[in-house]
Write a protein that holds these residues in place. Structure first.
Motif, PDB file in Angstrom:
ATOM      1  N   ILE A  93      -3.728   4.133   1.619  1.00  0.00           N
ATOM      2  CA  ILE A  93      -4.627   4.263   2.829  1.00  0.00           C
ATOM      3  C   ILE A  93      -5.480   5.156   3.098  1.00  0.00           C
ATOM      4  O   ILE A  93      -6.566   5.033   3.783  1.00  0.00           O
ATOM      5  CB  ILE A  93      -3.255   4.445   3.912  1.00  0.00           C
ATOM      6  CG1 ILE A  93      -2.121   3.603   3.838  1.00  0.00           C
ATOM      7  CG2 ILE A  93      -3.720   4.581   5.204  1.00  0.00           C
ATOM      8  CD1 ILE A  93      -2.877   2.079   4.417  1.00  0.00           C
ATOM      9  N   ILE A  94      -5.236   6.175   2.363  1.00  0.00           N
ATOM     10  CA  ILE A  94      -6.250   7.288   2.300  1.00  0.00           C
ATOM     11  C   ILE A  94      -7.705   6.772   1.592  1.00  0.00           C
ATOM     12  O   ILE A  94      -8.798   7.149   2.179  1.00  0.00           O
ATOM     13  CB  ILE A  94      -5.799   8.717   1.538  1.00  0.00           C
ATOM     14  CG1 ILE A  94      -4.737   8.981   2.448  1.00  0.00           C
ATOM     15  CG2 ILE A  94      -6.975   9.503   1.335  1.00  0.00           C
ATOM     16  CD1 ILE A  94      -4.091  10.333   1.760  1.00  0.00           C
ATOM     17  N   ASN A  95      -7.375   6.113   0.483  1.00  0.00           N
ATOM     18  CA  ASN A  95      -8.666   5.572  -0.007  1.00  0.00           C
ATOM     19  C   ASN A  95      -9.535   4.706   0.790  1.00  0.00           C
ATOM     20  O   ASN A  95     -10.694   4.496   0.819  1.00  0.00           O
ATOM     21  CB  ASN A  95      -8.286   5.021  -1.265  1.00  0.00           C
ATOM     22  CG  ASN A  95      -7.906   5.848  -2.364  1.00  0.00           C
ATOM     23  OD1 ASN A  95      -8.358   7.148  -2.429  1.00  0.00           O
ATOM     24  ND2 ASN A  95      -7.164   5.390  -3.331  1.00  0.00           N
ATOM     25  N   SER A  96      -8.649   3.700   1.597  1.00  0.00           N
ATOM     26  CA  SER A  96      -9.400   2.721   2.554  1.00  0.00           C
ATOM     27  C   SER A  96     -10.042   3.450   3.730  1.00  0.00           C
ATOM     28  O   SER A  96     -10.972   3.143   4.067  1.00  0.00           O
ATOM     29  CB  SER A  96      -8.239   1.866   3.016  1.00  0.00           C
ATOM     30  OG  SER A  96      -8.713   0.788   4.161  1.00  0.00           O
ATOM     31  N   ASN A  97      -9.229   4.657   4.033  1.00  0.00           N
ATOM     32  CA  ASN A  97     -10.069   5.223   5.233  1.00  0.00           C
ATOM     33  C   ASN A  97     -11.221   6.008   4.866  1.00  0.00           C
ATOM     34  O   ASN A  97     -12.209   6.006   5.384  1.00  0.00           O
ATOM     35  CB  ASN A  97      -9.105   6.226   5.830  1.00  0.00           C
ATOM     36  CG  ASN A  97      -8.074   5.816   6.800  1.00  0.00           C
ATOM     37  OD1 ASN A  97      -8.339   4.629   7.208  1.00  0.00           O
ATOM     38  ND2 ASN A  97      -6.891   6.563   6.896  1.00  0.00           N
ATOM     39  N   LYS A  98     -11.331   6.401   3.677  1.00  0.00           N
ATOM     40  CA  LYS A  98     -12.311   7.103   3.080  1.00  0.00           C
ATOM     41  C   LYS A  98     -13.653   6.229   2.676  1.00  0.00           C
ATOM     42  O   LYS A  98     -14.586   6.406   2.819  1.00  0.00           O
ATOM     43  CB  LYS A  98     -12.162   7.887   1.627  1.00  0.00           C
ATOM     44  CG  LYS A  98     -11.304   9.086   2.007  1.00  0.00           C
ATOM     45  CD  LYS A  98     -10.584   9.690   0.700  1.00  0.00           C
ATOM     46  CE  LYS A  98     -11.841  10.268  -0.368  1.00  0.00           C
ATOM     47  NZ  LYS A  98     -11.108  10.885  -1.449  1.00  0.00           N
ATOM     48  N   GLY A  99     -13.221   4.914   2.338  1.00  0.00           N
ATOM     49  CA  GLY A  99     -14.161   3.978   2.003  1.00  0.00           C
ATOM     50  C   GLY A  99     -15.064   3.506   3.301  1.00  0.00           C
ATOM     51  O   GLY A  99     -15.978   3.020   3.130  1.00  0.00           O
ATOM     52  N   GLY A 100     -14.378   3.635   4.564  1.00  0.00           N
ATOM     53  CA  GLY A 100     -14.717   3.241   5.655  1.00  0.00           C
ATOM     54  C   GLY A 100     -15.767   4.235   6.298  1.00  0.00           C
ATOM     55  O   GLY A 100     -16.658   4.224   7.353  1.00  0.00           O
ATOM     56  N   PHE A 101     -15.799   5.660   5.614  1.00  0.00           N
ATOM     57  CA  PHE A 101     -16.724   6.744   6.119  1.00  0.00           C
ATOM     58  C   PHE A 101     -18.098   6.294   5.592  1.00  0.00           C
ATOM     59  O   PHE A 101     -18.247   6.083   4.420  1.00  0.00           O
ATOM     60  CB  PHE A 101     -16.158   8.071   5.634  1.00  0.00           C
ATOM     61  CG  PHE A 101     -14.951   8.426   6.150  1.00  0.00           C
ATOM     62  CD1 PHE A 101     -14.583   8.133   7.590  1.00  0.00           C
ATOM     63  CD2 PHE A 101     -14.195   9.430   5.418  1.00  0.00           C
ATOM     64  CE1 PHE A 101     -13.184   8.316   7.928  1.00  0.00           C
ATOM     65  CE2 PHE A 101     -12.823   9.784   6.141  1.00  0.00           C
ATOM     66  CZ  PHE A 101     -12.509   9.122   7.294  1.00  0.00           C
ATOM     67  N   GLY A 102     -19.004   6.913   6.372  1.00  0.00           N
ATOM     68  CA  GLY A 102     -20.502   6.679   6.022  1.00  0.00           C
ATOM     69  C   GLY A 102     -20.816   5.315   5.608  1.00  0.00           C
ATOM     70  O   GLY A 102     -21.559   5.145   4.645  1.00  0.00           O
ATOM     71  N   PRO A 151       0.706  -1.132   0.074  1.00  0.00           N
ATOM     72  CA  PRO A 151      -0.116   0.190   0.068  1.00  0.00           C
ATOM     73  C   PRO A 151       0.965   1.363  -0.237  1.00  0.00           C
ATOM     74  O   PRO A 151       1.723   1.290   0.616  1.00  0.00           O
ATOM     75  CB  PRO A 151      -0.722  -0.124   1.101  1.00  0.00           C
ATOM     76  CG  PRO A 151       0.101  -1.091   2.107  1.00  0.00           C
ATOM     77  CD  PRO A 151       0.701  -1.871   1.111  1.00  0.00           C
ATOM     78  N   THR A 152       0.401   2.360  -0.692  1.00  0.00           N
ATOM     79  CA  THR A 152       0.884   3.641  -0.795  1.00  0.00           C
ATOM     80  C   THR A 152       0.213   4.422   0.258  1.00  0.00           C
ATOM     81  O   THR A 152      -0.840   4.165   0.868  1.00  0.00           O
ATOM     82  CB  THR A 152       0.635   4.161  -2.065  1.00  0.00           C
ATOM     83  OG1 THR A 152      -0.527   4.474  -2.475  1.00  0.00           O
ATOM     84  CG2 THR A 152       1.799   3.244  -2.949  1.00  0.00           C
ATOM     85  N   GLU A 153       0.792   5.624   0.567  1.00  0.00           N
ATOM     86  CA  GLU A 153      -0.205   6.546   1.262  1.00  0.00           C
ATOM     87  C   GLU A 153      -1.439   6.740   0.768  1.00  0.00           C
ATOM     88  O   GLU A 153      -2.498   6.754   1.490  1.00  0.00           O
ATOM     89  CB  GLU A 153       0.664   7.852   1.407  1.00  0.00           C
ATOM     90  CG  GLU A 153       0.014   8.722   2.409  1.00  0.00           C
ATOM     91  CD  GLU A 153       0.671  10.111   2.644  1.00  0.00           C
ATOM     92  OE1 GLU A 153       0.074  11.088   3.376  1.00  0.00           O
ATOM     93  OE2 GLU A 153       1.812  10.306   2.335  1.00  0.00           O
ATOM     94  N   GLN A 154      -1.590   6.848  -0.546  1.00  0.00           N
ATOM     95  CA  GLN A 154      -3.016   7.170  -1.323  1.00  0.00           C
ATOM     96  C   GLN A 154      -3.788   6.071  -0.984  1.00  0.00           C
ATOM     97  O   GLN A 154      -5.158   6.177  -0.855  1.00  0.00           O
ATOM     98  CB  GLN A 154      -2.781   7.611  -2.633  1.00  0.00           C
ATOM     99  CG  GLN A 154      -4.185   7.831  -3.563  1.00  0.00           C
ATOM    100  CD  GLN A 154      -4.676   9.090  -2.861  1.00  0.00           C
ATOM    101  OE1 GLN A 154      -4.050  10.136  -2.581  1.00  0.00           O
ATOM    102  NE2 GLN A 154      -5.877   9.069  -2.652  1.00  0.00           N
TER     103      GLN A 154
END
Length: 614
Positions: A284-293, A279-282
């Motif tokens: 990780i960001i996408n994974s976190n965003k996927g968990g929102f809402g 995983p790249t930093e992006q």
């Protein structure tokens, strides 16, 4: 093996196959400052009783008698506290594990009851108990029912695991359909019902026999408070994909739940696997965003609505069977919503299942499509179950407003109440039309589902009752008996009025009625500083505040927040420093949530003891 402190399985090492060897894995742990730790441990003592939730029992099919048996312990528990037994009130207020070390850490109102049982007549304490009763009744209406049982960490059959490690024939110590749980073994329990949250249907409930094998008792003798499951059946699959990584299993020997368990096949939700990448930093960001809402809660609620609606149809009807299919699918939708943060992409539940407009008939629809839409419309779970209004205050407001409006309409049109129309054996044509429209647009689903019927049974027990009438109370017992000036009283009164105004706004702005603990502590600290700035002794301040708060129907919260400890100290002086509290005792005469207690007296203060300490 005896030289090893810890034996790890591949399931404990996430992405284990992404490393060339364990040594490489371990070196990376050291390099990045990770260490092996025990994340969860079993408790020293198991609970005797715990509460169910609606997900555990919504799939049960119970008679009215069985529902009464199921709710009986909870009803008795509530009636006990309504009976104003000060000893059980203390247990309700403080919990079940009071001892000499923590007794002085409880709040002043509870300490006051321990010092002086007559404090049960204090209007502030009565109001506090009244709110507690109201909350417990509200919880019972949504299936939070007391049963004998507990949550325990799940553990696999370690004997079978050892046999596998050493290449031996795998036999294990437990047979299919068995579990080992010392808690139930000590009670000579034969069978238990098993639950694991989150749940969607009765397929997730498992019934297991308790193993009394001598070999199991010997090999598992050091595992006292974990539940050990066998290596042969589908319990883990049935319990929503449990994988023994610290999962908790709820077990109960409740007769209603054990005897009315229906053995259904487990649901095996086939999960899509996301690709393995570095995983790249992006990423990780996408994974976190996927968990929102996420839609975990809404998906679970939709399945509950389908279970509720299903109770309106005969088990052999097409509607019932289609809803059964949708309920089973609900678990797949729920698990995909949970795994969304891992990159799992899945379709949402079809809108035709829960949105009426999605089944609207168009002018150019064929007869086949019209029939299909009419069928889907009949089983559209667009309304939340009736009992949900005790979980969501906005639903209750909407429902109450609708009922009041229709009750008024009924009086104006027919000179009858809505209740009279609902219970009438024969209705006129106009009355039938009125009731048909009433049921069509009622904002909640009133199908006779198990949890709705439990909710109605609790309503029948407690709605309309007005518990804890206020009685005369001599507040002088709370005072220090000192003189003070009008000037000092006016200064305190000014602070008191400001306190009430701020707390009123604070309560109004709190989301869903739940107070923000940190903000409230900050407010109290500020007001205590205002009181300290008056440079009054604690006795003078206490007497002024007690006279202000207890001389009328004004709020008493200020008194207990500002000088609760001083009031308890004054009570201790009147009682020669003696304090009594309910302590666990196998021979006790007080029963509370499956445990026995007796009153234990200890000396904590009095005229010769200025501080509240043992």
């Amino acid at each position: 093996v005896r030289d090893a402190e810890l034996i790890l399985t591949t399931s404990m090492l996430k992405l284990w196959d992404s490393y060339e060897s364990f040594e490489a894995y371990y070196q990376n742990c050291l390099l990045n400052h990770y260490q092996f730790s025990v994340a969860k441990t079993t408790p020293h003592e198991m609970d005797k009783c715990r509460n169910l939730n609606y997900q555990f029992i919504q799939g049960y099919q119970l008679s009215d008698k069985q529902i009464q048996d199921l709710i009986s312990p909870t009803v008795d528990e509530i009636k006990d506290i309504m009976g104003l037994d000060y000893r059980k009130s203390i247990l309700y207020l403080c919990g079940a594990n009071l001892n000499d070390k923590n007794i002085m850490k409880v709040d002043p109102t509870s300490q006051a009851l321990m010092v002086c049982p007559e404090m049960i007549n204090d209007p502030f304490i009565r109001n506090k108990i009244k709110k507690m009763i109201a909350k417990r009744i509200r919880q019972a209406k949504i299936g939070v029912l007391t049963v004998e049982g507990n949550f325990a960490i799940m553990c696999g059959d370690l004997y079978a695991l050892s046999q596998s490690m050493f290449g031996l024939e795998i036999t294990g110590l437990l047979n299919a359909g068995e579990l080992y749980h010392k808690f139930w073994k000590d009670k000579n329990t034969q069978e238990v019902a098993c639950f694991r949250a989150p749940m969607t249907s009765h397929n997730n409930v498992v019934k297991q026999k308790i193993s009394y094998s001598e070999d199991a008792a010997y090999w598992f003798r050091y595992i006292e408070n974990a539940v050990i499951i066998n290596a042969w059946d589908t319990l883990c699959m049935s319990c929503n994909g449990a994988d023994l990584d610290g999962d908790l299993l709820f077990t109960t020997n409740n007769k209603v739940l054990v005897e009315n368990h229906r053995k259904l096949p487990p649901i095996n939700c086939v999960q899509k696997q996301s690709s393995k990448i570095v995983p790249t930093e992006q990423d990780i960001i996408n994974s976190n965003k996927g968990g929102f809402g996420d839609k975990i809660g809404s998906t679970t609620n939709l399945t509950t609505s389908q279970i509720s609606l299903q109770a309106s149809f005969a088990p052999d009807s097409a509607e019932y069977k289609e809803l059964e299919y949708r309920i089973l699918c609900g678990q797949q939708y729920q698990q995909n919503a949970i795994d969304k943060i891992k990159g799992i992409v899945s379709r949402d539940m079809p809108k035709t299942w829960y949105v009426k407009a999605a089944n609207r008939i168009n002018p150019d629809d064929s007869d086949e499509i019209i029939a299909k839409k009419e069928f889907y419309s009949r089983i559209c779970s667009n309304k939340k179950p009736y009992f949900f209004m005790y979980n969501y205050s906005n639903l209750k407001t909407e429902y109450d407003n609708y009922m009041n409006s229709k009750d008024t309409d009924a009086y104006l049109k027919f000179g009858k109440s809505l209740e009279e129309l609902k219970n009438a054996p024969i209705l006129t044509e106009n009355e039938q039309d009125f009731m048909e429209i009433f049921y069509k647009f009622v904002p909640l689903d009133t199908s006779p589902s198990t949890i709705n019927r439990i909710c109605w049974a609790i309503e029948d027990e407690f709605d309309g009752n007005k518990p804890l009438k206020f009685v005369d109370f001599d507040h002088s017992v709370l005072k220090s008996g000192v003189q003070y000036s009008k000037k000092d009283c006016d200064s305190v009164l000014k602070i008191y009025k400001e306190f009430n105004n701020i707390m009123k706004d604070f309560s109004k702005n709190n989301y869903n009625g739940e107070e923000n603990f940190a903000d409230r502590c900050a407010i109290l600290t500020w007001f205590k500083e205002q009181c300290d700035a008056l440079c009054l002794s604690e006795d003078v301040l206490c007497d002024i505040i007690v006279d202000i708060c207890y001389s009328s129907n004004k709020s008493k919260q200020f008194a207990w927040d500002m000088c609760g400890e001083t009031m308890v100290k004054n009570l201790l002086k009147l009682n020669n420093g003696a304090l009594s509290y309910p302590a666990k005792d196998e021979n006790g005469d007080i029963e509370f949530k499956g445990e026995l207690y007796s009153m234990k007296t200890m000396q904590v203060g009095g005229e010769d003891n200025e501080k509240l300490c043992v």
